[in-house]
Each structure stands twice: as structure tokens, then as C-alpha cells.
Design a protein around this motif. Structure first.
Motif, PDB file in Angstrom:
ATOM      1  N   UNK A   1       0.835  -1.203   0.000  1.00 27.95           N
ATOM      2  CA  UNK A   1       0.000   0.000   0.000  1.00 27.95           C
ATOM      3  C   UNK A   1       0.867   1.249   0.000  1.00 27.95           C
ATOM      4  N   UNK A   2       0.408   2.272  -0.746  1.00 23.32           N
ATOM      5  CA  UNK A   2       1.134   3.535  -0.868  1.00 23.32           C
ATOM      6  C   UNK A   2       0.119   4.674  -0.846  1.00 23.32           C
ATOM      7  N   UNK A   3       0.501   5.767  -0.158  1.00 25.96           N
ATOM      8  CA  UNK A   3      -0.324   6.970  -0.190  1.00 25.96           C
ATOM      9  C   UNK A   3       0.543   8.145  -0.617  1.00 25.96           C
ATOM     10  N   UNK A   4      -0.005   8.958  -1.544  1.00 27.08           N
ATOM     11  CA  UNK A   4       0.702  10.130  -2.057  1.00 27.08           C
ATOM     12  C   UNK A   4      -0.120  11.389  -1.824  1.00 27.08           C
ATOM     13  N   UNK A   5       0.552  12.499  -1.686  1.00 26.40           N
ATOM     14  CA  UNK A   5      -0.061  13.822  -1.721  1.00 26.40           C
ATOM     15  C   UNK A   5       0.002  14.281  -3.163  1.00 26.40           C
ATOM     16  N   UNK A   6      -1.116  14.789  -3.689  1.00 31.11           N
ATOM     17  CA  UNK A   6      -1.172  15.288  -5.059  1.00 31.11           C
ATOM     18  C   UNK A   6      -0.940  16.797  -5.021  1.00 31.11           C
ATOM     19  N   UNK A   7       0.063  17.250  -5.761  1.00 25.66           N
ATOM     20  CA  UNK A   7       0.359  18.678  -5.882  1.00 25.66           C
ATOM     21  C   UNK A   7       0.050  19.109  -7.310  1.00 25.66           C
ATOM     22  N   UNK A   8      -0.625  20.245  -7.461  1.00 25.52           N
ATOM     23  CA  UNK A   8      -0.915  20.784  -8.783  1.00 25.52           C
ATOM     24  C   UNK A   8      -0.416  22.223  -8.810  1.00 25.52           C
ATOM     25  N   UNK A   9       0.481  22.497  -9.773  1.00 27.94           N
ATOM     26  CA  UNK A   9       1.025  23.849  -9.927  1.00 27.94           C
ATOM     27  C   UNK A   9       1.167  24.137 -11.410  1.00 27.94           C
ATOM     28  N   UNK A  10       0.663  25.278 -11.818  1.00 28.73           N
ATOM     29  CA  UNK A  10       0.743  25.704 -13.217  1.00 28.73           C
ATOM     30  C   UNK A  10       0.196  24.639 -14.171  1.00 28.73           C
ATOM     31  N   UNK A  11      -0.880  23.977 -13.747  1.00 33.20           N
ATOM     32  CA  UNK A  11      -1.528  22.988 -14.606  1.00 33.20           C
ATOM     33  C   UNK A  11      -0.818  21.648 -14.668  1.00 33.20           C
ATOM     34  N   UNK A  12       0.234  21.452 -13.861  1.00 35.88           N
ATOM     35  CA  UNK A  12       0.964  20.174 -13.859  1.00 35.88           C
ATOM     36  C   UNK A  12       0.823  19.522 -12.489  1.00 35.88           C
ATOM     37  N   UNK A  13       0.593  18.221 -12.515  1.00 32.98           N
ATOM     38  CA  UNK A  13       0.429  17.458 -11.275  1.00 32.98           C
ATOM     39  C   UNK A  13       1.704  16.694 -10.954  1.00 32.98           C
ATOM     40  N   UNK A  14       1.996  16.601  -9.660  1.00 33.46           N
ATOM     41  CA  UNK A  14       3.109  15.775  -9.195  1.00 33.46           C
ATOM     42  C   UNK A  14       2.675  15.073  -7.910  1.00 33.46           C
ATOM     43  N   UNK A  15       3.386  14.021  -7.565  1.00 30.60           N
ATOM     44  CA  UNK A  15       3.058  13.238  -6.378  1.00 30.60           C
ATOM     45  C   UNK A  15       4.211  13.277  -5.385  1.00 30.60           C
ATOM     46  N   UNK A  16       3.862  13.363  -4.118  1.00 33.30           N
ATOM     47  CA  UNK A  16       4.826  13.266  -3.017  1.00 33.30           C
ATOM     48  C   UNK A  16       4.425  12.046  -2.189  1.00 33.30           C
ATOM     49  N   UNK A  17       5.300  11.046  -2.082  1.00 34.70           N
ATOM     50  CA  UNK A  17       4.968   9.854  -1.305  1.00 34.70           C
ATOM     51  C   UNK A  17       4.918  10.214   0.177  1.00 34.70           C
ATOM     52  N   UNK A  18       3.811   9.850   0.826  1.00 35.08           N
ATOM     53  CA  UNK A  18       3.634  10.131   2.249  1.00 35.08           C
ATOM     54  C   UNK A  18       3.967   8.921   3.112  1.00 35.08           C
TER      55      UNK A  18
END
Length: 159
Positions: free
Chosen positions: A21-38
Motif C-alpha cells: 500500500x502507498x499513499x501520495x499527496x497530489x500537488x498541482x502547480x501551473x496545470x501540472x500534477x506531481x506526487x509526493x509519497x507520504x
């Protein structure tokens, strides 16, 4: 992977047999999404039965690492709150404060979940019919419980 991801409060969760199992925080900046593993854990390695988020806790059936135990993880930290037997390797749905747990062997369990353990309120074996394992998720709708096994569909009144 068969499990539908869970998205809640800008975070996404998945569980698989291989990854765990994995949980990520979704970041959206300038129309681009990225993930940060929590967080990440191998203790819940869901196969087909899905994972349910209820009151800040994740409930799901482990497969390889914890041999079909019902696992409860803390949504925020990923730490195990408990692991315990249920009715086997299950597919889950949630309605009216209860987990409806259908085992691959055709046992339907009504489970009261808590972050400290669960109570198996009742259970029954679905009628003979259908071939192979019970893989479908149970469905609760309009006061009825629906269970599909192969070409058969069973409906039970929850009243």
C-alpha cells in the motif's frame, strides 16, 4: 491492479499484491500534477477486494504477506491499527456503519469496524451456484444486499 484508488483530501491511496500500500499527496502547480509519497507499507497487499476508508481508517483484506487477514491502517500515518481474521480473503463494501465482506469462498460477513478491532456480527454461506471463487464486490442499494457469483445474482432484504 484491480483496486479502485481512493482519493481523499488531496491524497491518493492504492494497494496491490506486489507493491503493498502507498499513499501520495497530489500537488498541482501551473496545470501540472506531481506526487509526493507520504507513506508505504507491505502489511496491506490487497488483491481484488478493494479497500474502504471509514472515519480516518483504511480497511482491506491482505493477501500474500498476512494470509487473508482483515487489516486496518491509519489513513494519516499508514501504521497498522490491527490485523485479524474475518471470513477469509474478502471483497468489501460499506453501508450504514457496517462492512459487508464477501469471501472468495462464498461466505458473506456483516462486520462492525472499529480502529481497535472488528466484530463479526453475522455471516452466512451463499447458495450453491456459479463457478469458481466469489470475486465480485457485494452491493448495498435500496435496502437490499446484492451478491453476484458467476452467472447468479442473489438479493437479500436488509430490513
Amino acid at each position: 491492479n484491480i483496486m479502485k484508488p481512493i482519493f481523499h483530501d488531496g491524497e491518493v491511496f492504492i494497494s496491490t499484491v506486489v507493491v503493498g500500500s502507498v499513499k501520495w499527496k497530489v500537488h498541482v502547480k501551473d496545470g501540472k500534477a506531481s506526487l509526493e509519497e507520504l507513506w508505504r507499507t507491505q502489511q496491506l497487499d490487497n488483491h481484488h477486494g478493494g479497500v474502504i476508508l471509514v472515519n480516518g481508517n483504511l480497511y482491506g483484506s491482505s493477501t500474500a504477506r498476512n494470509k487473508n487477514l482483515l487489516v486496518c491502517l491509519d489513513w494519516r500515518t499508514g501504521r497498522i491499527k490491527y490485523m485479524d481474521m474475518c471470513v477469509g480473503k474478502v471483497s468489501l463494501t460499506y453501508a450504514d456503519g457496517m462492512l459487508y465482506a464477501l469471501s472468495i469462498d462464498g461466505v458473506m460477513g456483516l462486520v462492525q469496524p472499529t480502529p481497535f478491532g472488528h466484530k463479526l456480527v453475522s455471516y452466512f454461506k451463499i447458495p450453491k451456484g456459479g463457478k469458481g471463487k466469489s470475486w465480485a464486490h457485494p452491493v448495498v442499494c435500496g435496502g437490499r444486499l446484492y451478491i453476484r457469483h458467476g452467472e447468479f445474482l442473489y438479493a437479500y432484504s436488509l430490513k
